[in-house]
Design a protein around this motif. Structure first.
Motif, PDB file in Angstrom:
ATOM      1  N   PHE A 204       0.787  -1.236   0.000  1.00 51.40           N
ATOM      2  CA  PHE A 204       0.000   0.000   0.000  1.00 51.40           C
ATOM      3  C   PHE A 204       0.821   1.291   0.000  1.00 51.40           C
ATOM      4  CE2 PHE A 204      -2.530  -3.353   2.083  1.00 51.40           C
ATOM      5  CZ  PHE A 204      -3.499  -3.490   1.110  1.00 51.40           C
ATOM      6  N   ASP A 205       2.060   1.248   0.475  1.00 49.35           N
ATOM      7  CA  ASP A 205       2.863   2.472   0.519  1.00 49.35           C
ATOM      8  C   ASP A 205       3.068   3.121  -0.853  1.00 49.35           C
ATOM      9  OD1 ASP A 205       3.030   2.506   3.148  1.00 49.35           O
ATOM     10  OD2 ASP A 205       5.170   2.024   3.333  1.00 49.35           O
ATOM     11  N   PRO A 206       3.347   2.350  -1.910  1.00 49.37           N
ATOM     12  CA  PRO A 206       3.650   2.977  -3.197  1.00 49.37           C
ATOM     13  C   PRO A 206       2.569   3.951  -3.671  1.00 49.37           C
ATOM     14  CG  PRO A 206       4.161   0.659  -3.283  1.00 49.37           C
ATOM     15  CD  PRO A 206       3.468   0.893  -1.977  1.00 49.37           C
ATOM     16  N   ALA A 207       1.373   3.771  -3.199  1.00 48.33           N
ATOM     17  CA  ALA A 207       0.283   4.644  -3.640  1.00 48.33           C
ATOM     18  C   ALA A 207       0.442   6.061  -3.104  1.00 48.33           C
ATOM     19  CB  ALA A 207      -1.050   4.065  -3.179  1.00 48.33           C
ATOM     20  N   ASN A 208       1.149   6.170  -1.954  1.00 49.86           N
ATOM     21  CA  ASN A 208       1.173   7.468  -1.264  1.00 49.86           C
ATOM     22  C   ASN A 208       1.894   8.581  -2.018  1.00 49.86           C
ATOM     23  OD1 ASN A 208      -0.289   6.400   0.784  1.00 49.86           O
ATOM     24  ND2 ASN A 208       1.496   5.912   2.075  1.00 49.86           N
ATOM     25  N   ASP A 209       2.971   8.224  -2.783  1.00 50.00           N
ATOM     26  CA  ASP A 209       3.721   9.300  -3.449  1.00 50.00           C
ATOM     27  C   ASP A 209       3.430   9.378  -4.947  1.00 50.00           C
ATOM     28  OD1 ASP A 209       4.864   6.980  -4.144  1.00 50.00           O
ATOM     29  OD2 ASP A 209       6.908   7.453  -3.457  1.00 50.00           O
ATOM     30  N   LYS A 210       2.345   8.841  -5.361  1.00 44.85           N
ATOM     31  CA  LYS A 210       2.000   8.936  -6.792  1.00 44.85           C
ATOM     32  C   LYS A 210       0.621   9.549  -6.939  1.00 44.85           C
ATOM     33  CE  LYS A 210       4.800   4.954  -8.008  1.00 44.85           C
ATOM     34  NZ  LYS A 210       5.097   4.608  -6.581  1.00 44.85           N
ATOM     35  N   ALA A 211       0.600  10.811  -6.533  1.00 38.73           N
ATOM     36  CA  ALA A 211      -0.690  11.518  -6.503  1.00 38.73           C
ATOM     37  C   ALA A 211      -1.338  11.579  -7.882  1.00 38.73           C
ATOM     38  CB  ALA A 211      -0.482  12.921  -5.960  1.00 38.73           C
ATOM     39  N   TYR A 212      -0.485  11.507  -8.940  1.00 38.86           N
ATOM     40  CA  TYR A 212      -1.048  11.603 -10.293  1.00 38.86           C
ATOM     41  C   TYR A 212      -1.931  10.423 -10.654  1.00 38.86           C
ATOM     42  CZ  TYR A 212       3.168   8.788 -10.883  1.00 38.86           C
ATOM     43  OH  TYR A 212       4.124   7.834 -10.721  1.00 38.86           O
ATOM     44  N   ARG A 213      -1.887   9.409  -9.804  1.00 43.32           N
ATOM     45  CA  ARG A 213      -2.789   8.278 -10.067  1.00 43.32           C
ATOM     46  C   ARG A 213      -4.236   8.607  -9.719  1.00 43.32           C
ATOM     47  NH1 ARG A 213       0.664   3.046  -8.066  1.00 43.32           N
ATOM     48  NH2 ARG A 213       1.822   2.797  -9.990  1.00 43.32           N
ATOM     49  N   HIS A 214      -4.389   9.651  -8.910  1.00 41.04           N
ATOM     50  CA  HIS A 214      -5.755  10.051  -8.562  1.00 41.04           C
ATOM     51  C   HIS A 214      -6.296  10.967  -9.651  1.00 41.04           C
ATOM     52  CE1 HIS A 214      -5.466   8.249  -4.581  1.00 41.04           C
ATOM     53  NE2 HIS A 214      -4.213   8.694  -4.566  1.00 41.04           N
ATOM     54  N   PRO A 215      -7.545  10.854  -9.934  1.00 39.72           N
ATOM     55  CA  PRO A 215      -8.080  11.557 -11.105  1.00 39.72           C
ATOM     56  C   PRO A 215      -8.424  13.025 -10.875  1.00 39.72           C
ATOM     57  CG  PRO A 215      -9.765  10.209 -10.124  1.00 39.72           C
ATOM     58  CD  PRO A 215      -8.546   9.999  -9.308  1.00 39.72           C
ATOM     59  N   GLN A 216      -8.179  13.569  -9.690  1.00 41.14           N
ATOM     60  CA  GLN A 216      -8.714  14.919  -9.452  1.00 41.14           C
ATOM     61  C   GLN A 216      -7.980  16.021 -10.214  1.00 41.14           C
ATOM     62  OE1 GLN A 216      -7.402  12.957  -7.103  1.00 41.14           O
ATOM     63  NE2 GLN A 216      -6.530  14.072  -5.388  1.00 41.14           N
ATOM     64  N   PHE A 217      -6.842  15.678 -10.873  1.00 42.10           N
ATOM     65  CA  PHE A 217      -6.100  16.714 -11.610  1.00 42.10           C
ATOM     66  C   PHE A 217      -6.677  16.947 -12.997  1.00 42.10           C
ATOM     67  CE2 PHE A 217      -3.105  14.854  -8.610  1.00 42.10           C
ATOM     68  CZ  PHE A 217      -2.861  15.992  -7.834  1.00 42.10           C
ATOM     69  N   TYR A 218      -7.544  16.057 -13.404  1.00 46.28           N
ATOM     70  CA  TYR A 218      -8.117  16.206 -14.734  1.00 46.28           C
ATOM     71  C   TYR A 218      -9.408  16.985 -14.642  1.00 46.28           C
ATOM     72  CZ  TYR A 218      -4.817  12.446 -15.542  1.00 46.28           C
ATOM     73  OH  TYR A 218      -3.690  11.693 -15.588  1.00 46.28           O
ATOM     74  N   SER A 219      -9.553  17.967 -15.505  1.00 41.18           N
ATOM     75  CA  SER A 219     -10.808  18.716 -15.471  1.00 41.18           C
ATOM     76  C   SER A 219     -11.865  17.898 -16.209  1.00 41.18           C
ATOM     77  CB  SER A 219     -10.634  20.099 -16.116  1.00 41.18           C
ATOM     78  OG  SER A 219     -10.150  19.934 -17.429  1.00 41.18           O
ATOM     79  N   VAL A 220     -13.007  17.833 -15.597  1.00 39.62           N
ATOM     80  CA  VAL A 220     -14.091  17.043 -16.173  1.00 39.62           C
ATOM     81  C   VAL A 220     -14.982  17.960 -17.022  1.00 39.62           C
ATOM     82  CG1 VAL A 220     -16.051  15.565 -15.631  1.00 39.62           C
ATOM     83  CG2 VAL A 220     -14.026  15.556 -14.150  1.00 39.62           C
ATOM     84  N   PRO A 221     -15.198  17.602 -18.264  1.00 37.45           N
ATOM     85  CA  PRO A 221     -16.060  18.451 -19.110  1.00 37.45           C
ATOM     86  C   PRO A 221     -17.440  18.636 -18.487  1.00 37.45           C
ATOM     87  CG  PRO A 221     -15.021  16.697 -20.397  1.00 37.45           C
ATOM     88  CD  PRO A 221     -14.709  16.418 -18.975  1.00 37.45           C
ATOM     89  N   ARG A 222     -18.002  19.794 -18.708  1.00 37.52           N
ATOM     90  CA  ARG A 222     -19.273  20.125 -18.057  1.00 37.52           C
ATOM     91  C   ARG A 222     -20.376  19.126 -18.416  1.00 37.52           C
ATOM     92  NH1 ARG A 222     -20.308  25.718 -19.633  1.00 37.52           N
ATOM     93  NH2 ARG A 222     -18.287  26.097 -18.716  1.00 37.52           N
ATOM     94  N   ALA A 223     -20.370  18.708 -19.668  1.00 36.30           N
ATOM     95  CA  ALA A 223     -21.420  17.799 -20.124  1.00 36.30           C
ATOM     96  C   ALA A 223     -21.371  16.470 -19.358  1.00 36.30           C
ATOM     97  CB  ALA A 223     -21.267  17.546 -21.619  1.00 36.30           C
ATOM     98  N   VAL A 224     -20.148  16.017 -19.042  1.00 33.00           N
ATOM     99  CA  VAL A 224     -20.009  14.761 -18.299  1.00 33.00           C
ATOM    100  C   VAL A 224     -20.488  14.932 -16.870  1.00 33.00           C
ATOM    101  CG1 VAL A 224     -18.347  13.062 -17.461  1.00 33.00           C
ATOM    102  CG2 VAL A 224     -18.103  14.001 -19.771  1.00 33.00           C
ATOM    103  N   LYS A 225     -20.113  16.100 -16.300  1.00 31.54           N
ATOM    104  CA  LYS A 225     -20.534  16.381 -14.908  1.00 31.54           C
ATOM    105  C   LYS A 225     -22.034  16.288 -14.765  1.00 31.54           C
ATOM    106  CE  LYS A 225     -17.043  19.320 -12.788  1.00 31.54           C
ATOM    107  NZ  LYS A 225     -16.632  20.739 -12.645  1.00 31.54           N
ATOM    108  N   LYS A 226     -22.713  16.891 -15.749  1.00 30.46           N
ATOM    109  CA  LYS A 226     -24.189  16.924 -15.707  1.00 30.46           C
ATOM    110  C   LYS A 226     -24.781  15.534 -15.685  1.00 30.46           C
ATOM    111  CE  LYS A 226     -25.812  21.184 -17.881  1.00 30.46           C
ATOM    112  NZ  LYS A 226     -26.169  21.709 -19.202  1.00 30.46           N
TER     113      LYS A 226
END
Lengths: 262, 97
Positions: free
Chosen positions: B73-95
């Motif tokens: 489980f440790d390797p996950a801690n320093d690879k924040a780019y694996r989390h999707p929050q850095f990608y902007s979600v198009p408005r149409a998808v959000k809806k």
């Protein structure tokens, strides 16, 4: 000497009588099952028996409630707590002491097969919407009771030497109380004309077939069906066991009529 | 001498709704699969918890050990780019969510 029995029941009295017969079977059977609470062979089975007991008491409560509404009686508990054994219309099978686990399972199985075919037919027949709605709701739970008890019959029958003997004895002992399930009286004949009940004598063949198949699979033998059969419970002539059961079930409510949960 | 006569243990999973992932509910003792299913129903599904149940023999589950925590489980801690929050979600998808 012959006496002509005439049915003078009004429609209202008739439906109440039918509701009470169904309800009494379920209340008394549910009470017997509830006696297992804390005494089940395994924790999980303890819960299962208590669940089935609660289901059956729930079915009875719904039927009593509807009977009370029709009768204009404000308290459906009256039917459970303030009637004497002669007033109860349950079949004797359900009032017999709980016995060992094999005995309880055998009774549950025989009664559940009967309930399954009875409710299936009643749902096709009964025109009263509220009554029919209750039957449909309860039918789902009856299917589970049947499945649970049938699986246990198979395992005890085809299990160890001891479990086989115990459940075979249970079938042999309880069999004389199965005749009543399929006997008809004047009230029931009249109820059929009003689409409030079905001819239970017609349920015997499918019931016997189902029981026979299960017993074969469980390596058990079918008891002799051509034997003395107990009768009279639907008319209030019970075994000695019902009085003892009622004494326990009704004691608190009768001794402390004002008791409540608060 | 008394031998251990307890029934085998089964892990119980239930599905809370259509399309939902199964969740672990707990465990039951039962002599076989069908009875495990029924015991699971009577123990964990009495209050309308779900629409489906799985039972699995507990000894069929392979579990990680406490010592595995680091490597697993440790390797996950320093690879924040694996989390999707850095990608902007198009408005149409959000809806459509």
């Amino acid at each position: 000497m012959s006496k002509k029995i005439t049915n003078t029941k009004t429609d209202k009295e008739l439906i109440i009588e039918i509701l009470l017969r169904l309800a009494d079977d379920r209340l008394i059977h549910g009470h017997r099952l509830s006696e297992w609470t804390g005494h089940g062979p395994e924790l999980e089975e303890d819960l299962a028996l208590a669940n089935v007991a609660l289901d059956m008491i729930g079915h009875a409560a719904a039927l009593y409630r509807y009977a009370a509404v029709i009768e204009g009686n404000p308290d459906e508990d009256y039917y459970a707590y303030f009637r004497d054994d002669i007033d109860f219309k349950n079949v004797a099978m359900v009032e017999l002491p709980k016995g060992d686990f094999a005995y309880t399972i055998t009774r549950q199985f025989l009664f559940s097969v009967y309930s399954y075919f009875l409710y299936e037919k009643l749902i096709e027949t009964v025109e009263n919407e509220q009554f029919n709605g209750m039957l449909q709701k309860h039918f789902k739970e009856i299917k589970y009771h049947l499945r649970h008890s049938r699986e246990w019959v198979l395992r005890l029958g085809d299990g160890t030497k001891e479990s086989h003997e115990r459940i075979q004895n249970a079938f042999d002992e309880i069999w004389m109380y199965t005749g009543e399930l399929f006997s008809m009286d004047e009230t029931e004949h009249t109820a059929i004309e009003k689409n409030l009940f079905v001819d239970v004598s017609e349920l015997k063949a499918p019931w016997l077939e189902f029981v026979k198949e299960t017993l074969e699979e469980a390596t058990l033998s079918l008891p002799d069906d051509d034997q003395y059969m107990f009768t009279g419970s639907r008319q209030g002539r019970h075994t000695e066991h019902l009085g003892h059961l009622l004494a326990q079930m009704q004691f608190l409510r009768r001794s402390y009529p004002d008791a409540d949960w608060k | 001498m008394k031998t251990n006569q307890e029934w085998p243990l089964w892990e119980v999973f239930y599905q809370p709704g259509n399309g939902k992932p199964f969740e672990h509910a707990g465990s039951v003792h039962a002599p076989d699969a069908e009875m495990a299913l029924q015991n699971a129903r009577d123990t964990y599904a009495r209050r309308n918890e779900g629409i489906a149940i799985w039972v699995v023999p507990s000894d069929q589950i392979t579990a990680s050990t406490p010592e595995d925590v680091g490597p697993f489980f440790d390797p996950a801690n320093d690879k924040a780019y694996r989390h999707p929050q850095f990608y902007s979600v198009p408005r149409a998808v959000k809806k459509r969510k």
